[in-house]
Design a protein around this motif. Sequence first.
Motif, PDB file in Angstrom:
ATOM      1  N   GLU A  32      50.379  36.823  53.174  1.00  0.00           N
ATOM      2  CA  GLU A  32      49.580  36.486  54.351  1.00  0.00           C
ATOM      3  C   GLU A  32      48.116  36.885  54.185  1.00  0.00           C
ATOM      4  O   GLU A  32      47.199  36.121  54.492  1.00  0.00           O
ATOM      5  CB  GLU A  32      50.166  37.156  55.599  1.00  0.00           C
ATOM      6  N   LEU A  33      47.873  38.097  53.686  1.00  0.00           N
ATOM      7  CA  LEU A  33      46.509  38.599  53.600  1.00  0.00           C
ATOM      8  C   LEU A  33      45.696  37.889  52.520  1.00  0.00           C
ATOM      9  O   LEU A  33      44.478  37.731  52.654  1.00  0.00           O
ATOM     10  CB  LEU A  33      46.524  40.104  53.356  1.00  0.00           C
ATOM     11  N   LEU A  34      46.369  37.414  51.471  1.00  0.00           N
ATOM     12  CA  LEU A  34      45.647  36.704  50.420  1.00  0.00           C
ATOM     13  C   LEU A  34      45.028  35.399  50.920  1.00  0.00           C
ATOM     14  O   LEU A  34      44.094  34.887  50.309  1.00  0.00           O
ATOM     15  CB  LEU A  34      46.584  36.420  49.239  1.00  0.00           C
ATOM     16  N   ARG A  35      45.545  34.876  52.029  1.00  0.00           N
ATOM     17  CA  ARG A  35      44.958  33.666  52.606  1.00  0.00           C
ATOM     18  C   ARG A  35      43.511  33.887  53.043  1.00  0.00           C
ATOM     19  O   ARG A  35      42.725  32.950  53.144  1.00  0.00           O
ATOM     20  CB  ARG A  35      45.770  33.205  53.819  1.00  0.00           C
ATOM     21  N   LEU A  36      43.179  35.139  53.317  1.00  0.00           N
ATOM     22  CA  LEU A  36      41.829  35.447  53.792  1.00  0.00           C
ATOM     23  C   LEU A  36      40.848  35.681  52.642  1.00  0.00           C
ATOM     24  O   LEU A  36      39.652  35.882  52.886  1.00  0.00           O
ATOM     25  CB  LEU A  36      41.875  36.682  54.698  1.00  0.00           C
ATOM     26  N   GLY A  37      41.339  35.671  51.410  1.00  0.00           N
ATOM     27  CA  GLY A  37      40.467  35.776  50.254  1.00  0.00           C
ATOM     28  C   GLY A  37      39.611  37.027  50.247  1.00  0.00           C
ATOM     29  O   GLY A  37      40.090  38.138  50.468  1.00  0.00           O
ATOM     30  N   VAL A  38      38.280  36.828  50.016  1.00  0.00           N
ATOM     31  CA  VAL A  38      37.357  37.964  49.881  1.00  0.00           C
ATOM     32  C   VAL A  38      37.005  38.585  51.225  1.00  0.00           C
ATOM     33  O   VAL A  38      36.262  39.577  51.280  1.00  0.00           O
ATOM     34  CB  VAL A  38      36.059  37.524  49.169  1.00  0.00           C
ATOM     35  N   ASP A  39      37.539  38.031  52.320  1.00  0.00           N
ATOM     36  CA  ASP A  39      37.189  38.536  53.654  1.00  0.00           C
ATOM     37  C   ASP A  39      38.141  39.626  54.132  1.00  0.00           C
ATOM     38  O   ASP A  39      38.068  40.035  55.301  1.00  0.00           O
ATOM     39  CB  ASP A  39      37.154  37.383  54.669  1.00  0.00           C
ATOM     40  N   VAL A  40      39.046  40.085  53.276  1.00  0.00           N
ATOM     41  CA  VAL A  40      39.953  41.155  53.652  1.00  0.00           C
ATOM     42  C   VAL A  40      40.092  42.147  52.497  1.00  0.00           C
ATOM     43  O   VAL A  40      40.018  41.758  51.319  1.00  0.00           O
ATOM     44  CB  VAL A  40      41.347  40.600  54.043  1.00  0.00           C
ATOM     45  N   GLU A  41      40.262  43.428  52.831  1.00  0.00           N
ATOM     46  CA  GLU A  41      40.554  44.462  51.837  1.00  0.00           C
ATOM     47  C   GLU A  41      41.651  45.361  52.398  1.00  0.00           C
ATOM     48  O   GLU A  41      41.560  45.816  53.536  1.00  0.00           O
ATOM     49  CB  GLU A  41      39.323  45.315  51.524  1.00  0.00           C
ATOM     50  N   VAL A  42      42.675  45.589  51.591  1.00  0.00           N
ATOM     51  CA  VAL A  42      43.748  46.504  51.995  1.00  0.00           C
ATOM     52  C   VAL A  42      43.339  47.921  51.620  1.00  0.00           C
ATOM     53  O   VAL A  42      43.024  48.203  50.464  1.00  0.00           O
ATOM     54  CB  VAL A  42      45.076  46.131  51.307  1.00  0.00           C
ATOM     55  N   VAL A  43      43.360  48.819  52.599  1.00  0.00           N
ATOM     56  CA  VAL A  43      43.027  50.218  52.378  1.00  0.00           C
ATOM     57  C   VAL A  43      44.293  51.013  52.081  1.00  0.00           C
ATOM     58  O   VAL A  43      44.325  51.854  51.170  1.00  0.00           O
ATOM     59  CB  VAL A  43      42.292  50.805  53.602  1.00  0.00           C
ATOM     60  N   ALA A  44      45.344  50.745  52.827  1.00  0.00           N
ATOM     61  CA  ALA A  44      46.619  51.446  52.655  1.00  0.00           C
ATOM     62  C   ALA A  44      47.729  50.568  53.241  1.00  0.00           C
ATOM     63  O   ALA A  44      47.457  49.695  54.075  1.00  0.00           O
ATOM     64  CB  ALA A  44      46.581  52.804  53.371  1.00  0.00           C
ATOM     65  N   PRO A  45      48.964  50.756  52.769  1.00  0.00           N
ATOM     66  CA  PRO A  45      49.444  51.758  51.806  1.00  0.00           C
ATOM     67  C   PRO A  45      49.112  51.359  50.373  1.00  0.00           C
ATOM     68  O   PRO A  45      48.779  50.207  50.091  1.00  0.00           O
ATOM     69  CB  PRO A  45      50.955  51.752  52.049  1.00  0.00           C
ATOM     70  N   ALA A  46      49.239  52.305  49.476  1.00  0.00           N
ATOM     71  CA  ALA A  46      48.898  52.078  48.078  1.00  0.00           C
ATOM     72  C   ALA A  46      49.751  50.972  47.463  1.00  0.00           C
ATOM     73  O   ALA A  46      49.273  50.189  46.636  1.00  0.00           O
ATOM     74  CB  ALA A  46      49.051  53.379  47.293  1.00  0.00           C
ATOM     75  N   GLU A  47      51.019  50.884  47.864  1.00  0.00           N
ATOM     76  CA  GLU A  47      51.918  49.871  47.320  1.00  0.00           C
ATOM     77  C   GLU A  47      51.397  48.462  47.604  1.00  0.00           C
ATOM     78  O   GLU A  47      51.397  47.589  46.731  1.00  0.00           O
ATOM     79  CB  GLU A  47      53.324  50.045  47.897  1.00  0.00           C
ATOM     80  N   LEU A  48      50.934  48.229  48.836  1.00  0.00           N
ATOM     81  CA  LEU A  48      50.412  46.921  49.200  1.00  0.00           C
ATOM     82  C   LEU A  48      49.083  46.658  48.485  1.00  0.00           C
ATOM     83  O   LEU A  48      48.819  45.551  48.032  1.00  0.00           O
ATOM     84  CB  LEU A  48      50.233  46.825  50.720  1.00  0.00           C
ATOM     85  N   ARG A  49      48.254  47.686  48.372  1.00  0.00           N
ATOM     86  CA  ARG A  49      46.975  47.531  47.673  1.00  0.00           C
ATOM     87  C   ARG A  49      47.219  47.147  46.201  1.00  0.00           C
ATOM     88  O   ARG A  49      46.541  46.273  45.654  1.00  0.00           O
ATOM     89  CB  ARG A  49      46.169  48.828  47.778  1.00  0.00           C
ATOM     90  N   ARG A  50      48.213  47.793  45.567  1.00  0.00           N
ATOM     91  CA  ARG A  50      48.535  47.461  44.177  1.00  0.00           C
ATOM     92  C   ARG A  50      49.067  46.036  44.065  1.00  0.00           C
ATOM     93  O   ARG A  50      48.760  45.315  43.114  1.00  0.00           O
ATOM     94  CB  ARG A  50      49.555  48.461  43.615  1.00  0.00           C
ATOM     95  N   ALA A  51      49.898  45.628  45.029  1.00  0.00           N
ATOM     96  CA  ALA A  51      50.449  44.265  45.001  1.00  0.00           C
ATOM     97  C   ALA A  51      49.336  43.230  45.130  1.00  0.00           C
ATOM     98  O   ALA A  51      49.348  42.195  44.442  1.00  0.00           O
ATOM     99  CB  ALA A  51      51.467  44.088  46.123  1.00  0.00           C
ATOM    100  N   MET A  52      48.368  43.488  45.993  1.00  0.00           N
ATOM    101  CA  MET A  52      47.219  42.585  46.136  1.00  0.00           C
ATOM    102  C   MET A  52      46.439  42.513  44.827  1.00  0.00           C
ATOM    103  O   MET A  52      46.089  41.420  44.347  1.00  0.00           O
ATOM    104  CB  MET A  52      46.317  43.076  47.264  1.00  0.00           C
ATOM    105  N   ALA A  53      46.171  43.685  44.228  1.00  0.00           N
ATOM    106  CA  ALA A  53      45.392  43.733  42.980  1.00  0.00           C
ATOM    107  C   ALA A  53      46.116  43.001  41.854  1.00  0.00           C
ATOM    108  O   ALA A  53      45.494  42.252  41.086  1.00  0.00           O
ATOM    109  CB  ALA A  53      45.112  45.181  42.599  1.00  0.00           C
TER     110      ALA A  53
END
Length: 325
Positions: free
Chosen positions: A291-312
Amino acid sequence: MTASRLLSVLLLLQSRGRMSAQAIAEELEVSVRTAYRDLARLQAAGIPVYAEPGRGGGYQLLDGYRTRLTGMTEGEARALFFAGLPGPAAELGLAEEVTAARLKLLAALPTGARAEAARTSAVFHLDAPGWYREAEPAPQLPLLVEAVLTRRAVDVRYRRWRAPQEVDRRLRPYGLVLKSGTWYLVAATDKGVATYRAGQVLEAALSDEVFERPGGFDLGSYWSAYLADFEARRYTGSATIRLSPQGRRRLPDNVPPEVVRSVDATATAVGDKGWIEAVIPTESTGHACGELLRLGVDVEVVAPAELRRAMAATIEVLARAYALP
């Protein structure tokens, strides 16, 4: 069928006045030749239908003539509830009954009220499915409707998301709910009342078992409670994200309303470029990442680390796929 169609022709002329054979044929979805034959049958039966020749002419009833054959059948009375919902009525197998009921209603109204009803009908339209999606087909829906109305149990083969995916069930249908273009069946089993997606009913057959729906059961109240419970079970975690002004504007088109409400309730300003930080509910790491990847460069995940790693990790794969040679 012919008698029913003749009555429909008569009611059309009574409610709309002068009509061409072509217009009658289009309204009743028959050939022009059939329309001419029906008009001739009405004349032979003594109905004062006469033709006005020339350009702009057509068929109409003698001034002052009105039929009193406007009593509704049981099926038409049931269909009346869906008179403003032609799409759902067709899915339920009630399209012809809805058309007949509307004609009888119009024919029974005085001329002034009839014109007002036609004007109102012309400026309101319901399109049930949400944006970016089509209504889900449900081939077994007419049979499920019959089961609900006759209070007969139905044996179904149902496809669900967990294993085993296809299961056999005997259901005692309490009602049907249309939500965003998708039909749901509320039915009782030996284990209690549950909700089934009508489009996932692969096979269905009426049984000889007749059941009584509990007197205290209210379909609307059940559905409200079901939605509340579904939302409570749906979100099992949370995430802290940052959104740009553009990301916040795009949010309602890319995530469910509950996520938008959570952002509105928890948003705090970050930096001097209009970014905000907020806490959102999440279903799972994979689902939130998608869901969050749909927003592209307009979103950044701060936490949790697991979700941040999955996005990266996903972004890294995409970068390799689109890397210039």
